[in-house]
Design an enzyme around this catalytic site. Structure first.
Site: not given
Ligand code: NDP
Ligand code: 1BO
Length: 323
Positions: A61, A122, A56, A89
């Protein structure tokens, strides 16, 4: 031999959801928001080392090129492009009928692919090119949602995109879209985790045959919700001999949603997809569903709200006063 076929069918049933289009979306994908220059290596590790088949990403991003390098490197190891589900997106500045194809072409070029599996809106707001964050007066423009959707439908007909969908919609915006959509949105991507279940959006999507992907399934990062150290999550993880990350991803899957946890760490990427072949028992699943203080992490405030001017003067405006 027959037993092997049955086993592989059972494994597949757990690993994929079927979309209204008939295509399949892998249950767990790798998120790439805030992955920066590590996105290349993360995508490669996810696909080659950890067995992910769903990536994704989003134009906003700023990692399309890194994701593209990771995809190409994985394909060179023998993984077939058609076995990888690539989601991206359209950002808000491309949400006008004449910008949709430009946005798509940029994405294809940057990702080094000749089609996308899923293209999402998005956020359902049209921003002026180069708009500030949050937008200044006049930078939130009128959105021609029907015109944008028609252009996205054309991309499906031309096989440039296999499925189209939405993200960060409300019930009101979904109803409006469904009133004119000729091609149904296959997927609605929304923030969902035990700290923000968003049951009403999930139910509305299910009722309309729209698959939901849970974003921020771990509670996100940088000022997000620390669900990894939540006592209910930790207790259940300990009881089932799993990690908190696995409990959170599995909770999403057991609700019938796919999930896209982000990590740039090899071990966590592997850990987060270790969610097959076991279940969270009903009583523990329900305990996760009862975690109090339901609150969005990503309210949209920093992205869209201008308290003094424009159509989005509060977070409530962003979500059509439905929360
Ligand atoms: P997540 O809920 O996936 O959390 C990510 C965080 O958790 C990072 O800090 C990561 O750190 C940490 N992490 C990952 N795995 C573990 C683990 N097993 N144990 C402890 N900590 C962990 O957050 P996101 O907000 O990034 O959401 C996921 C994805 O969803 C995004 O990356 C994006 O692709 C999508 N998204 C879409 C949106 C939209 O508007 N459509 C909005 C927000 C997100 P580290 O990398 O250091 O491991
Ligand atoms: C900046 C966009 C929010 C995460 O999808």
């Amino acid at each position: 031999m027959a037993q092997a076929v049955v086993t592989s069918q059972v494994q597949d049933a757990e690993r994929y959801f079927t979309l209204v289009s008939g295509h399949r979306i892998p249950a767990v994908g790798l998120g790439t928001w805030r992955s920066g220059s590590r996105a290349n290596e993360s995508v490669f590790n996810a696909l080659v080392e950890a067995g992910y088949r769903h990536i994704d990403t989003a134009a906003e991003y700023g990692v399309h090129e890194e994701v593209g390098f990771g995809l190409q490197a994985a394909i060179k190891t023998g993984i077939r492009r058609e076995d990888i589900f690539v989601t991206t997106k359209l950002w808000c500045s491309d949400l006008s009928p004449n910008r949709v194809r430009i946005g798509l072409n940029n994405a294809l070029q940057e990702l080094q692919v000749d089609y996308l599996d899923l293209l999402l809106i998005h956020w359902p707001f049209h921003l002026k090119e180069g708009a500030s964050r949050p937008p200044k007066e006049g930078e939130v423009l009128d959105l021609d949602m029907e015109g944008v959707w028609r252009e996205m439908e054309k991309l499906v007909k031309e096989n440039l995109v296999r499925d189209i969908g939405i993200s960060n919609f409300t019930l009101k915006k979904l109803d409006n879209l469904l009133s004119f959509a000729q091609t149904m949105p296959s997927v609605c991507q929304m923030e969902m985790h035990p700290g923000w279940r968003n049951d009403k959006m999930l139910e509305a999507c299910k009722k309309n045959g729209i698959h939901v992907t849970a974003y921020s399934p771990l509670g996100s990062s940088e000022g997000g919700r620390d669900l990894i150290h939540n006592e209910t999550v930790e207790r259940i993880a300990k009881k089932l001999n799993k990690t908190p990350g696995q409990i959170l991803v599995k909770w999403a899957l057991q609700r019938g949603t796919s999930a896209i946890p982000k990590s740039t760490h090899k071990e966590r990427i592997k850990e987060n997809i270790g969610v097959f072949g076991w279940e969270i028992p009903v009583e523990d699943f329900q305990a996760l569903c009862r975690i109090p203080t339901q609150k969005r992490v990503l309210s949209g405030e920093e992205l869209f709200v201008n308290k003094e001017a424009g159509p989005l003067r509060s977070v409530a405006d962003v979500w059509d006063h439905e929360d």
